[in-house]
Design an enzyme around this catalytic site. Structure first.
Site, PDB file in Angstrom:
ATOM      1  N   PHE A 171       0.857  -1.197   0.000  1.00 57.50           N
ATOM      2  CA  PHE A 171       0.000   0.000   0.000  1.00 57.50           C
ATOM      3  C   PHE A 171       0.886   1.238   0.000  1.00 57.50           C
ATOM      4  O   PHE A 171       2.098   1.133   0.201  1.00 57.50           O
ATOM      5  CB  PHE A 171      -0.945  -0.033   1.210  1.00 57.50           C
ATOM      6  CG  PHE A 171      -0.238  -0.035   2.528  1.00 57.50           C
ATOM      7  CD1 PHE A 171      -0.009   1.147   3.209  1.00 57.50           C
ATOM      8  CD2 PHE A 171       0.229  -1.224   3.078  1.00 57.50           C
ATOM      9  CE1 PHE A 171       0.667   1.151   4.417  1.00 57.50           C
ATOM     10  CE2 PHE A 171       0.903  -1.228   4.283  1.00 57.50           C
ATOM     11  CZ  PHE A 171       1.122  -0.033   4.958  1.00 57.50           C
TER      12      PHE A 171
ATOM     13  N   PHE B 222       2.766   3.964   1.532  1.00 54.77           N
ATOM     14  CA  PHE B 222       3.958   3.637   0.762  1.00 54.77           C
ATOM     15  C   PHE B 222       4.805   2.644   1.563  1.00 54.77           C
ATOM     16  O   PHE B 222       5.883   2.973   2.020  1.00 54.77           O
ATOM     17  CB  PHE B 222       4.766   4.904   0.473  1.00 54.77           C
ATOM     18  CG  PHE B 222       3.995   5.914  -0.350  1.00 54.77           C
ATOM     19  CD1 PHE B 222       3.820   5.713  -1.718  1.00 54.77           C
ATOM     20  CD2 PHE B 222       3.437   7.035   0.242  1.00 54.77           C
ATOM     21  CE1 PHE B 222       3.114   6.635  -2.482  1.00 54.77           C
ATOM     22  CE2 PHE B 222       2.724   7.943  -0.521  1.00 54.77           C
ATOM     23  CZ  PHE B 222       2.549   7.750  -1.884  1.00 54.77           C
TER      24      PHE B 222
END
Ligand code: HEM
Ligand SMILES: [Cu+2]
Ligand SMILES: [Cu+2]
Lengths: 177, 540
Positions: free
Chosen positions: A74, A76
């Site tokens: 996801f 980051f």
């Protein structure tokens, strides 16, 4: 159609090179069953974070010593941040994304797949060299793309095959966000 | 007197402008990659810049150059003005306005989605609308070109289509088939989604449609470069075209094979069955063939040039070639780099080896050889040839023009080799900063990024030389009587050889069938699955 002799020779040679390329591809895919990750399975990206499987990412060691690694990619980061897998055993990675497209690349290995929201990526591989590997996101996913990474640790399996049934390793708890 | 002179120049100037801006962006990027501390260096500026560089180079510079080039080629080779010049100007405006819209939202920071714009990254709607207008403008160009050829054909029954036009018609067919994919993606999926009319989009379907377009896009760039290699460069070198029918064969093969191959960009995508990937990969390897043929024919044409100037030995014909003429040297150097790029491409498209290089810096090393040099440097060389002939002005700053191709070659050698190697060592592409918190493995890439930055500086200087020569010529070049634009004659007569290679209606249908074979079933299967869409994200 007139074709010059030298050019004819060249064209046959070019054709032969292409046949060799095709044959080597045919051999590795059909003969040695090497396939790029092409798993077909869908999942609702909105439910990833609460999903039974992907909501609790982590490593499961099976009775035969092989491992399954569930990863959430996801913005980051990857979960789990640190993945520990046994050396020389089949390791199956399963992953998906709750937001945008990411990449999952285990640097200096051929572990490399796209992670597309709505789909589950899966591939199985083995690591023969123990040590620490760098995992990076290799598809642009936004302003934090370059910090998106994780660590893979390949270690000698604890005990012999079969003895280490069902060990669940770290990082499962970070999953519910 | 060239009737479409202004039209061609208008297209060329947009191309040169896009190239100039994109080169500035590239300069910043390659320095940034070397982790130099620059005042304006932030992650969001970096990714915005990569978006602008990719869009302006890959989509705008190329498309406008090819459109302008097509018009002169049609008029000079067919010996008649193009039909409906009005429509041609209208198309230019539409494409220009679209480009302006897309560029404005990119620079405004609302479309940092890179030139591949994979959803669910979501740009401002004007980005997609602008891109769509650019494509619509290019369709107008296709129409004008095709109508011009048909009108000529009616007036000249039984006359063989001149080779340069043959190549441009192949380009047009590739482009029409390719843009169906991206038009479907942008018009059906992305514009309604970015406007909020629909909530979600299927990212994998969008990727598939994008790469339906994305690979033939490559051949849309390469085909006009081949037209130049076959029909203009041998003439500049002072020789003849070695074989006319084999050039036609290469064009037809590229026309047929460039679209049913897109899955080779999705080899490691989930949700696409391995069998389809394999099928597309097989087709991909077949495309090597026409490029092999091209290599032989063009080099043989250069040898003829050298021998016509008196060379006798095995290789000394090379010395007789006009290496000091930038219109020749840039093309010859571009071809040299394409040979290397082609082998890299075969590796990328090898089903198994792809996983080692997919989305690593290797890829950017690769396509800067192919589109970034084979195509771009060829186009630069061609503008050294065409600009004086179109503007009626002498090439200004000709010393800069003479060194520019060599600078590009040297810079690209450093840039490309460095990126291939860091890519093999696992460095991902499209990253603002490759240090990964000081990771030891990432340390191995530092030397490569440094070399790549040096290459980037040389490339930027070369690009600046090119732009300076163009501006100097257009604005201040000494007025001269322009020389005519001429094409190479074939060594063997062109008539009576394999007329089937000129049956464009037939080839269009065969190509369309191949596209359907490659895409209809996988897309149909895909649509039948239970799928979940994604809302948009704008993390930039
Ligand atoms: C002035 C010389 C050039 C330099 C120094 C340069 C440099 C770069 C750099 C450093 C990147 C990497 C961005 C990244 O992955 O982080 C890049 C990307 C790219 N370049 Fe260039 N480039 C040049 C010329 C060209 C030309 C002539 C073309 C094509 C006509 C081109 C097409 C592209 C494309 C399509 C990308 C990919 C953007 C993306 O990954 O989204 N470049 N360039
Ligand atoms: Cu990323
Ligand atoms: Cu491709």
């Amino acid at each position: 159609m007139h074709v010059d002799l030298y050019e004819k020779i060249w064209m046959y040679a070019a054709g032969a090179i292409i046949v060799v390329f095709l044959a080597s591809m045919g051999y590795t895919t059909l003969g040695r069953a090497m396939q790029p990750p092409s798993h077909v399975e869908t999942i609702d990206p909105a439910s990833v974070r609460t999903d039974e499987e992907f909501g609790r990412p982590g490593v499961t060691i099976h009775e035969d010593g092989s491992a399954t690694v569930v990863v959430q990619a996801f913005m980051f980061a990857f979960l789990p941040l640190e993945i520990r897998v046994p050396r020389g055993r089949d390791v199956t990675f399963r992953m998906t994304s709750p937001d945008v497209i990411h990449g999952f690349q285990i640097v200096q290995t051929n572990g490399n797949t796209m992670v597309v929201p709505g789909y589950v990526s899966q591939f199985t591989t083995r690591f023969d060299t123990p040590g620490e590997y760098l995992i990076v996101c290799n598809e642009y996913c936004g302003v934090g793309h370059h910090v998106m990474s994780a660590t893979l640790i390949v270690e000698d399996a604890p005990g012999t095959a079969g003895a280490s049934a069902g060990i669940e390793s770290s990082a499962a708890t970070e999953g519910d966000r | 007197m060239i009737h479409s002179r202004k039209l061609t120049l208008a297209n060329f100037w947009v191309a040169i402008g896009a190239f100039a801006v994109a080169s500035g962006m590239a300069f910043m990027q390659s320095l940034s990659r070397a982790n130099l501390d620059l005042p304006f260096r932030t992650a969001s500026v970096y990714y915005m810049s990569v978006t602008a560089h990719g869009v302006l180079m890959a989509l705008v510079f190329t498309t406008f150059f090819i459109m302008g080039f097509g018009y002169v080629v049609a008029e000079r080779a067919l010996g008649r003005p193009i039909v409906s010049r009005r429509l041609a100007w209208g198309s230019w405006w539409v494409a220009l306005i679209g480009t302006g819209m897309a560029a404005a939202v990119i620079l405004w920071g609302r479309a940092t989605v890179l030139y591949t714009f994979y959803p669910p990254l979501q740009a401002h709607p004007l980005f997609y609308i602008g891109a769509a207008l650019l494509v619509v403008g290019s369709w107008g160009w296709c129409w004008v070109m095709a109508r011009t050829w048909m009108t000529w054909k009616k007036a000249n029954p039984g006359v063989r289509t001149p080779l340069p036009v043959h190549g441009m018609l192949a380009t047009i067919i590739v482009w029409v088939l390719a843009t169906i994919g991206v038009a479907a993606e942008v018009l059906i999926l992305l514009i309604p989604w970015s406007l909020g009319i629909v909530d979600t989009v299927d990212p994998l379907l969008a990727r598939t449609l994008f790469w339906w377009f994305g690979h033939p896009l490559v051949y849309f760039w390469v085909l006009p470069a081949y037209v130049i290699w076959y029909t203009i460069t041998p003439r500049i070198a002072g020789g003849k075209l070695f074989s006319d029918p084999l050039a036609r064969l290469a064009f037809v093969m590229l026309l047929l094979l460039s679209t049913p191959v897109g899955f080779h960009h999705q080899l490691v995508d989930p949700g696409v069955q391995a069998g389809w990937k394999l099928f597309h990969t097989f087709n991909t390897q077949l495309i090597l063939f026409p490029s092999f043929v091209t290599a032989f024919t063009v080099i043989a044409s250069f040898e003829i040039a050298g021998r016509m100037k008196g060379a006798r030995g095995l290789l000394n014909w090379l010395e007789e070639l006009p290496w000091g003429d930038p219109a020749f040297s840039s093309v010859a150097l571009a071809m040299l780099m394409f040979a290397v790029g082609g082998f890299g491409g075969a590796i990328n498209a090898a089903y198994g080896m792809n996983a080692m290089v997919h989305n690593t810096a290797w890829i950017q090393g690769h396509f800067h050889l192919t589109v970034g040099t084979a195509v771009a440097l060829t186009f630069m060389g061609t503008s050294y040839y065409l600009m004086p002939r179109l503007t009626g002005r002498e090439l200004e700053l000709s010393l800069l023009a003479r060194i520019q191709p060599y600078l590009w070659f040297g810079g690209m050698l450093l840039f490309s080799i460095a990126n291939h190697l860091t890519g093999l060592a696992g460095m991902p592409r499209r990253v603002y900063d490759a240090s990964y918190g000081g990771s030891e493995i990432a340390q191995q890439w530092v030397a490569g990024t440094g070399i790549s930055a040096v290459g980037g500086i040389l490339l930027f200087i070369s690009a600046a030389c090119y732009v300076a020569v163009m501006l100097g010529t257009g604005l201040a070049g000494r007025r001269i009587d322009p020389e005519p634009i001429e094409f190479a004659e074939p060594l063997q007569g062109e008539n009576g050889n394999a007329p089937i290679l000129d049956r464009f209606g037939l080839w269009f249908i065969v190509a369309a069938i191949l596209v359907i074979a490659a895409y209809a079933w996988p897309i149909f299967e895909h649509l039948r699955m239970e799928r979940f869409g994604s809302p948009g994200f704008a993390p930039f």
